[in-house]
Structure formats: C-alpha cells, structure tokens
Scaffold this motif. Structure first.
Motif: not given
Length: 422
Positions: A347-349, A292-295, A327-330, A309-318
């Motif tokens: 990069s949030c890990s 939950a803390e990661h989210e 163990v998991k990164t966005y 107001d900067l357009p962005y996307r969130v990507v889950q890394l393989a």
C-alpha cells in the motif's frame, strides 16, 4: 494533524472532505473550542497588559510617596487570574489537539468517493501461470518447512515457524528487495529501532485512535506496526533544506500488529499474522514534489513484483477505504492462485502534510525566511511474508516442489528449486 486556519477559512469544505471518507462533520466542534480558546487568549492578553501597567503605576506612586496598596492588591488578583487563564488556555489546547488528532486526513480531489466497493483498478501487469492451485500453507506443510503447530505451542495463533530452505527463501526475498531499492531506486538503507515512544506513533497517526491495533510493552514502548513509524520520525522536529529534498529511506524490520477486529479472517496461513517482516519505503519531500514522488514510489514497489515475475494489479483506493493519514493511496495486489484472486501486498500512500504537522517537521527554501510543513509518503516495498506466499503459490510445480525465481537464486546459493526432500 489539520491546520486550524484551513478549518477556520472554509469549514464547509473541510466537512465535505470528511464526508467523502464517511466521517462525520467536525468543523463546528473544533471551531467552538477554538473560539473559546481565542476569546480566553484575548482576555489573558488584556490582563497581562493591565498587570504591566499597574506594576509601572506602583513604581510611580511609591516614587511620589503615595499609597500603592490598591494597586498592589489589583496586581495580586491579576496574578491569580492570569494563572487561571493560562491553565484554561492549556486545557483548551489539549482539548483541541485531542479532537483534531482523531480526525482523518482529507482525500485528494482526484480520489473517488465511496468505500471498498468503489476502489478502482488502474492497471495490470503479467499473466498468471496458474489460474488456480494449492494454497501456500498446503505447499509449505507438504514441503515440511512451514510449521503452524510449533508456532502455536510457542506463541499461539497467527504465528508461523519457517524452516530450512523456506526460511532462507524468506530472507532472500528481504535482501533482494533491499538491494533493489538501495542500488537502483535511490533509497538509503536504515536500521531503525523497533521499539518507539508515544510521540513517534502519534506522529505517523496510529495514536491515539488505533492503540488497540498495536502491541505495547510493560514499560511504555510500542512495537512498531511498520517501519513507517521510525523512518518517518527521523525528521521530526526538524527544519530541512528544500534543496536536499526528497529524502528517501528504506528498512527491513519485523512488524507487530494485534489484528484487532480481524477475528475469523485469514485464520489459516501467513496472510494475517501478529509478527511479520516487511521492507518499507518512506519519502520526505517538499509539497511541490509529493504527487510525482507518489507515482515514483509506487513504481519502485511494482518493480519488485516485475522482477519476481508475479502478476499484479494496481488499485486506487476510494476515499472511504484509505488509511487514516493518507490523502491518496495505491494498493498493489498480487495474484494468488490458491485463493483465485488478487490480494494486497503493498500500500503506497501520500500523506501530504498531515504527519508532518504532528511531527513538527518543516522545510525552508534557500533565501526564504518562512518554513512550511514537508510532505511524507510511505509504502511497502514489499511485505516479505506475503511475497513469500505469492512465490509459493505461483511457482509451485505439479509434484509439490517450488521453483525459485531467477532473481532470487544468487541469494539462495544458486539453488533452482525447493524439492520435497528439502
């Protein structure tokens, strides 16, 4: 760092996790050294027990007036053998640590397999103002406020000199991010050292494997590649009260990276520099809290982009594209019209207990005697230089001036734009 018990209990699962990262199977080498060490420890304990028994026997023989020479000789031999066995144990321990410390973390079960090509977009936010446009260095140089030639004369390639209102805009971005994270997102601001010792960089996983990516001083300090290093190490060698977790801290610091292996990549501009400023977010929590803390952390980083107001996307890394400790990164990728693509800005890990084991950081619940490793998380909230790039490219006007996002204007003395006569 990995728990040897986990490797012993299910070596096949351990190797399967490594395979998902494209890392070779390693359990056999680890378990071979571990078995040799444990066998040696068994012999050591037997010798220590025999030495103790022989020492008692010597006293008994002497008390009866007997000759204890044979026992004395045995104890002397045991003393030498025990010292050798203890040294062998230390040597095996060092070999195991060296081997295990170079093995990356195991991906979470929900992380998809593959390399960069398998990274998966989770969501997008915002609509680009510009589908394409000038690159940030073209904008900055046209304003006369971004000077790469002066930086090269001073320091060489991959440095920049920002001037006047552009320097103030970079400062404003850092201050805005800190204020948002500390007043609304629950983080405590820290002003940490940016020179750290070996054990600090080892604790977060940059050493020993990635030494070439770092800068080291002549007297043995490391310049931090990110404030993750000092912030995470605030809890090293500590036992924390679980009731007081999570701990959330943030810092704005210079960061230093050698950019080893990036020759020919992003050679123009500020995308990939040896020195840059970044606001870092670090959380230390119990194992039950980390998902939950990661989210939550990712959302805190996203909020900076939304406020700007900067357009962005969130990507889950393989699995094969994640950092060593994760163990998991966005990744958050911001839209850059000058490149007509999204580029990483954060990069949030979630690192699970991987860093905690290296730092010996644990927690204990109330009324429980046993401790367990904490979980650690880190993320950029955000990289200040890359955010400056995004502001320049998304807010540039047709005449070359740059509109200042509304949330930054209080930090700029009410200034609404940086004009060409800046």
């Amino acid at each position: 760092m990995h728990d040897l018990k986990v490797i012993r209990d299910d070596p096949a699962a351990f190797d399967a996790g490594l395979a998902r990262r494209g890392f070779p199977a390693s359990s056999a080498a680890v378990l071979d050294l571990d078995a040799k060490r444990r066998a040696g420890q068994g012999r050591l304990q037997e010798m220590q027990a025999r030495r103790n028994d022989a020492s008692r026997e010597i006293g008994q023989v002497k008390a009866k007036g007997g000759n204890a020479d044979a026992l004395l000789a045995e104890v002397a031999t045991l003393k030498t053998d025990i010292q050798a066995a203890e040294e062998a144990d230390r040597s095996f321990a060092a070999e195991i640590e060296a081997l295990v410390s170079a093995i990356p973390n195991i991906p979470a079960a929900e992380v998809q397999e593959g390399g960069e090509e398998a990274n998966r977009e989770i969501r997008r936010w915002g609509t680009p103002r510009l589908a394409e446009g000038a690159q940030h260095f073209e904008i900055g140089e046209k304003l006369g406020l971004m000077d790469f030639e002066a930086a090269a004369r001073i320091s060489g390639a991959r440095f920049v000199v920002l001037k006047g209102k552009l320097a103030r805009l970079e400062r404003a971005l850092g201050q805005f991010m800190l204020d948002l994270h500390t007043t609304e997102n629950g983080y405590t601001e820290i002003a940490p050292p940016i020179l750290v010792r070996d054990q600090a960089v080892f604790g977060t996983g940059q050493l020993p494997k990635f030494a070439e990516d770092l800068f080291r001083t002549t007297n043995g300090f490391w310049l931090v590649p990110t404030a993750e290093v000092p912030l995470t190490n605030l809890v090293r060698e500590q036992i924390l009260d679980e009731a007081k977790l999570p701990i959330r801290v943030t810092a704005l610091t210079p960061c230093f990276r050698s950019e080893a292996g990036s020759a020919g990549r992003d050679t123009r501009g500020m995308i990939r520099q040896h020195q840059f400023n970044k606001v870092e977010l670090v959380s230390v929590c119990s194992p039950d809290q980390s998902a939950a803390e990661h989210e939550r952390m990712t959302n805190c980083a996203e909020e900076v982009l939304r406020r700007l107001d900067l357009p962005y996307r969130v990507v889950q890394l393989a699995a094969g594209d994640m950092g060593f400790s994760a163990v998991k990164t966005y990744d958050l990728e911001v839209w850059l019209p000058g490149q007509k693509t999204f580029r990483e800005i954060s990069s949030c890990s979630n690192c699970g207990d991987f860093q905690a084991r290296r730092m010996e950081a644990r927690c204990r619940a109330a009324g429980v005697k046993a401790t367990r490793p904490v979980h650690t998380l880190n993320g950029s909230g955000l990289a200040v230089g890359r955010t400056l790039i995004a502001v320049l490219e998304n807010y540039v006007r047709p005449d070359g001036s740059v509109e200042i996002p509304a949330v930054l204007r209080p930090y700029m003395g009410g200034l609404e734009a940086i004009d060409l006569d800046a």
